[in-house]
Motif scaffolding. Structure first.
Motif, PDB file in Angstrom:
ATOM      1  N   MET A  61       0.858  -1.183   0.000  1.00 27.44           N
ATOM      2  CA  MET A  61       0.000   0.000   0.000  1.00 27.44           C
ATOM      3  C   MET A  61       0.892   1.231   0.000  1.00 27.44           C
ATOM      4  SD  MET A  61      -1.427   0.138   3.945  1.00 27.44           S
ATOM      5  CE  MET A  61      -1.745   1.908   3.951  1.00 27.44           C
ATOM      6  N   ASN A  62       0.491   2.253  -0.778  1.00 27.05           N
ATOM      7  CA  ASN A  62       1.305   3.458  -0.836  1.00 27.05           C
ATOM      8  C   ASN A  62       0.696   4.613  -0.053  1.00 27.05           C
ATOM      9  OD1 ASN A  62      -0.799   4.379  -2.559  1.00 27.05           O
ATOM     10  ND2 ASN A  62       0.259   3.466  -4.321  1.00 27.05           N
ATOM     11  N   ALA A  63      -0.530   4.420   0.460  1.00 30.85           N
ATOM     12  CA  ALA A  63      -1.203   5.426   1.276  1.00 30.85           C
ATOM     13  C   ALA A  63      -2.416   4.774   1.905  1.00 30.85           C
ATOM     14  CB  ALA A  63      -1.622   6.632   0.438  1.00 30.85           C
ATOM     15  N   ALA A  64      -2.924   5.370   2.982  1.00 32.26           N
ATOM     16  CA  ALA A  64      -4.161   4.866   3.585  1.00 32.26           C
ATOM     17  C   ALA A  64      -5.330   5.205   2.669  1.00 32.26           C
ATOM     18  CB  ALA A  64      -4.361   5.491   4.956  1.00 32.26           C
ATOM     19  N   GLY A  65      -6.270   4.253   2.538  1.00 28.92           N
ATOM     20  CA  GLY A  65      -7.421   4.510   1.688  1.00 28.92           C
ATOM     21  C   GLY A  65      -8.109   3.240   1.256  1.00 28.92           C
ATOM     22  N   GLY A  66      -8.726   3.276   0.084  1.00 32.40           N
ATOM     23  CA  GLY A  66      -9.482   2.152  -0.439  1.00 32.40           C
ATOM     24  C   GLY A  66      -8.603   1.131  -1.127  1.00 32.40           C
ATOM     25  N   PRO A  67      -9.220   0.102  -1.712  1.00 32.14           N
ATOM     26  CA  PRO A  67      -8.438  -0.940  -2.383  1.00 32.14           C
ATOM     27  C   PRO A  67      -7.521  -0.415  -3.477  1.00 32.14           C
ATOM     28  CG  PRO A  67     -10.702  -1.663  -2.071  1.00 32.14           C
ATOM     29  CD  PRO A  67     -10.668  -0.219  -1.690  1.00 32.14           C
ATOM     30  N   VAL A  98      -5.342  -2.185   8.268  1.00 34.65           N
ATOM     31  CA  VAL A  98      -4.038  -1.595   7.969  1.00 34.65           C
ATOM     32  C   VAL A  98      -4.161  -0.671   6.758  1.00 34.65           C
ATOM     33  CG1 VAL A  98      -1.685  -2.089   7.221  1.00 34.65           C
ATOM     34  CG2 VAL A  98      -2.755  -3.523   8.968  1.00 34.65           C
ATOM     35  N   ARG A  99      -4.829  -1.155   5.725  1.00 37.45           N
ATOM     36  CA  ARG A  99      -4.962  -0.352   4.500  1.00 37.45           C
ATOM     37  C   ARG A  99      -5.723   0.956   4.742  1.00 37.45           C
ATOM     38  NH1 ARG A  99      -9.156  -2.583   1.459  1.00 37.45           N
ATOM     39  NH2 ARG A  99     -10.235  -0.669   2.001  1.00 37.45           N
ATOM     40  N   ARG A 100      -6.674   0.920   5.654  1.00 38.38           N
ATOM     41  CA  ARG A 100      -7.437   2.134   5.980  1.00 38.38           C
ATOM     42  C   ARG A 100      -6.674   3.074   6.902  1.00 38.38           C
ATOM     43  NH1 ARG A 100     -13.335  -0.530   7.518  1.00 38.38           N
ATOM     44  NH2 ARG A 100     -13.969  -1.147   5.414  1.00 38.38           N
ATOM     45  N   GLY A 101      -5.529   2.642   7.419  1.00 37.54           N
ATOM     46  CA  GLY A 101      -4.739   3.494   8.288  1.00 37.54           C
ATOM     47  C   GLY A 101      -5.019   3.317   9.762  1.00 37.54           C
ATOM     48  N   MET A 102      -5.739   2.247  10.153  1.00 31.66           N
ATOM     49  CA  MET A 102      -6.069   2.012  11.556  1.00 31.66           C
ATOM     50  C   MET A 102      -4.926   1.366  12.328  1.00 31.66           C
ATOM     51  SD  MET A 102      -9.942   0.537  10.976  1.00 31.66           S
ATOM     52  CE  MET A 102     -10.205   0.238  12.721  1.00 31.66           C
ATOM     53  N   PHE A 103      -4.103   0.557  11.661  1.00 34.11           N
ATOM     54  CA  PHE A 103      -3.025  -0.174  12.311  1.00 34.11           C
ATOM     55  C   PHE A 103      -1.721   0.059  11.536  1.00 34.11           C
ATOM     56  CE2 PHE A 103      -6.832  -3.076  12.384  1.00 34.11           C
ATOM     57  CZ  PHE A 103      -7.283  -2.672  13.623  1.00 34.11           C
ATOM     58  N   PRO A 147       5.743   3.141   1.324  1.00 37.44           N
ATOM     59  CA  PRO A 147       4.865   2.002   1.041  1.00 37.44           C
ATOM     60  C   PRO A 147       5.206   0.802   1.927  1.00 37.44           C
ATOM     61  CG  PRO A 147       6.569   2.149  -0.614  1.00 37.44           C
ATOM     62  CD  PRO A 147       6.743   3.356   0.266  1.00 37.44           C
ATOM     63  N   LYS A 148       4.194  -0.001   2.255  1.00 31.53           N
ATOM     64  CA  LYS A 148       4.404  -1.205   3.051  1.00 31.53           C
ATOM     65  C   LYS A 148       3.589  -2.350   2.473  1.00 31.53           C
ATOM     66  CE  LYS A 148       1.307   0.680   6.613  1.00 31.53           C
ATOM     67  NZ  LYS A 148       1.674   2.060   6.948  1.00 31.53           N
ATOM     68  N   VAL A 149       4.054  -3.558   2.751  1.00 24.29           N
ATOM     69  CA  VAL A 149       3.430  -4.768   2.228  1.00 24.29           C
ATOM     70  C   VAL A 149       2.446  -5.304   3.258  1.00 24.29           C
ATOM     71  CG1 VAL A 149       3.822  -7.059   1.274  1.00 24.29           C
ATOM     72  CG2 VAL A 149       5.539  -5.262   0.960  1.00 24.29           C
ATOM     73  N   LEU A 150       1.225  -5.580   2.822  1.00 23.18           N
ATOM     74  CA  LEU A 150       0.189  -6.076   3.719  1.00 23.18           C
ATOM     75  C   LEU A 150       0.307  -7.593   3.905  1.00 23.18           C
ATOM     76  CD1 LEU A 150      -2.965  -4.072   2.593  1.00 23.18           C
ATOM     77  CD2 LEU A 150      -1.207  -3.459   4.227  1.00 23.18           C
ATOM     78  N   GLY A 151      -0.616  -8.124   4.735  1.00 26.14           N
ATOM     79  CA  GLY A 151      -0.701  -9.558   4.937  1.00 26.14           C
ATOM     80  C   GLY A 151       0.085 -10.031   6.145  1.00 26.14           C
ATOM     81  N   VAL A 152      -0.497 -10.987   6.886  1.00 25.22           N
ATOM     82  CA  VAL A 152       0.160 -11.505   8.089  1.00 25.22           C
ATOM     83  C   VAL A 152       0.125 -13.031   8.169  1.00 25.22           C
ATOM     84  CG1 VAL A 152      -0.324  -9.436   9.462  1.00 25.22           C
ATOM     85  CG2 VAL A 152      -1.986 -11.304   9.444  1.00 25.22           C
ATOM     86  N   GLU A 153      -0.408 -13.695   7.157  1.00 25.40           N
ATOM     87  CA  GLU A 153      -0.715 -15.125   7.300  1.00 25.40           C
ATOM     88  C   GLU A 153      -0.495 -15.830   5.977  1.00 25.40           C
ATOM     89  OE1 GLU A 153      -4.915 -17.298   8.382  1.00 25.40           O
ATOM     90  OE2 GLU A 153      -4.918 -15.666   6.917  1.00 25.40           O
TER      91      GLU A 153
END
Length: 317
Positions: free
Chosen positions: A1-7, A41-46, A53-59
């Protein structure tokens, strides 16, 4: 993700590969799970402390490619699964060895990825948070979701009965197939009367509610005397300020946080082994609601947010 927001903030990018450091393992990802936490995370809550930019996913699940110094218990070629290893939306990911568990031969990669986070959560809810006993009745919200389907099966495995709540009629069959004794279709939080009717006015022993503020009052009203409300799912929001004196008498409310489920590597591996045993025996079945190419992570997020599917969504590199 490069910023908080939608998909649309998710982008498929090429990055240079990493090498594992001390007590780290490099894993080739076979499947990565998509969770509401990722949406948070993508919405900026965590993960606000992590720069974009950061890479999502934990599992996910996959195979060990290489290990760093001082790694014990894992070697190249081992099949592994993990939970809470940030950056799992990738072809390869470096993670601490303490995040890993071994995957038995009887469990395929997609099944392992599908049951790690939600399966360990469901197991914790039904065996630790509120140890379901023979004859207990539970109300499970979002009973056709990935967590709800696993939780229903584990409750039934322990001798409990399940009243499931789903958001649409087309999800009833999935909840029933998982073992729900009764299924209520509701979108507005008007389910408590039906729960009381199904329990002869007694209410349920435990409610598992991750559906946000809409259902909080109804969940309280559905409880048996001295019943337990297991509240989770911060992405959908909390109930707001509570007047403790207005709550029903003799009930217990707890907020479930994932880090409490598996606080040590030993417990992670013990509980994952128990979960895999249930799956291998057929007592618990993973429900994979859809798979997406890793490059289509944005589409998977949109599908999860719309709640258009039942079961777990996976990304496949």
């Amino acid at each position: 993700m490069n910023a908080a927001g939608g998909p649309e903030t998710l982008q498929w990018l090429q990055r240079p590969p990493k090498e594992p450091g001390p007590r780290e393992v490099l894993v080739e990802v076979a499947a990565a799970g998509v969770n509401f936490m990722d949406i948070g995370v993508r919405r900026g809550m965590f993960w606000q402390e992590m720069p974009n930019p950061k890479v999502l996913g934990v599992e996910g699940a996959g195979r060990v490619l290489s290990v760093g110094e001082s790694v014990d218990g894992f070697a190249p070629g081992d099949r592994v699964a993990w939970v809470y290893a940030p950056g799992s939306y990738a072809e390869q990911v470096v993670m601490p060895q303490d995040s890993l568990v071994r995957v038995p031969d009887a469990i395929d990669d997609r099944t392992a990825a599908a049951v790690m986070m939600q399966g360990l959560t469901a197991s914790h809810f039904a065996t630790d948070f509120y140890p379901v006993q023979e004859g207990d009745v539970a109300l499970v919200h979002a009973a056709a979701g990935g967590l709800g389907l696993l939780l229903t099966q584990i409750i039934r495995l322990r001798g409990g009965r399940v009243i499931g709540r789903v958001s649409s009629a087309d999800k009833v069959a999935a909840a029933e197939e998982a073992g729900a004794d009764h299924v209520i279709v509701d979108t507005k939080g008007h389910f408590a009367d039906a729960v009381l009717r199904l329990t002869g006015g007694e209410g349920v022993h435990v409610v598992y509610d991750g559906s946000g503020p809409t259902t909080f009052a109804g969940s309280l009203a559905s409880l048996h005397r001295s019943g337990t409300l297991c509240w989770y799912g911060p992405v959908l929001g909390g109930p707001g300020a509570l007047d403790i004196m207005s709550l029903p008498k003799s009930i217990k409310i707890g907020y479930a946080v994932f880090s409490d489920h598996i606080p040590t590597p030993r417990l992670l591996r013990e509980r994952a082994a128990r979960l895999f045993d249930w799956v291998a025996s057929g007592a618990v079945r993973a429900h994979i609601g859809g798979t997406y190419p890793l490059a289509d992570a944005a589409k998977a997020h949109a599908a999860l947010e719309s709640r258009a599917t039942s079961g777990k969504l996976l990304l496949i590199p």
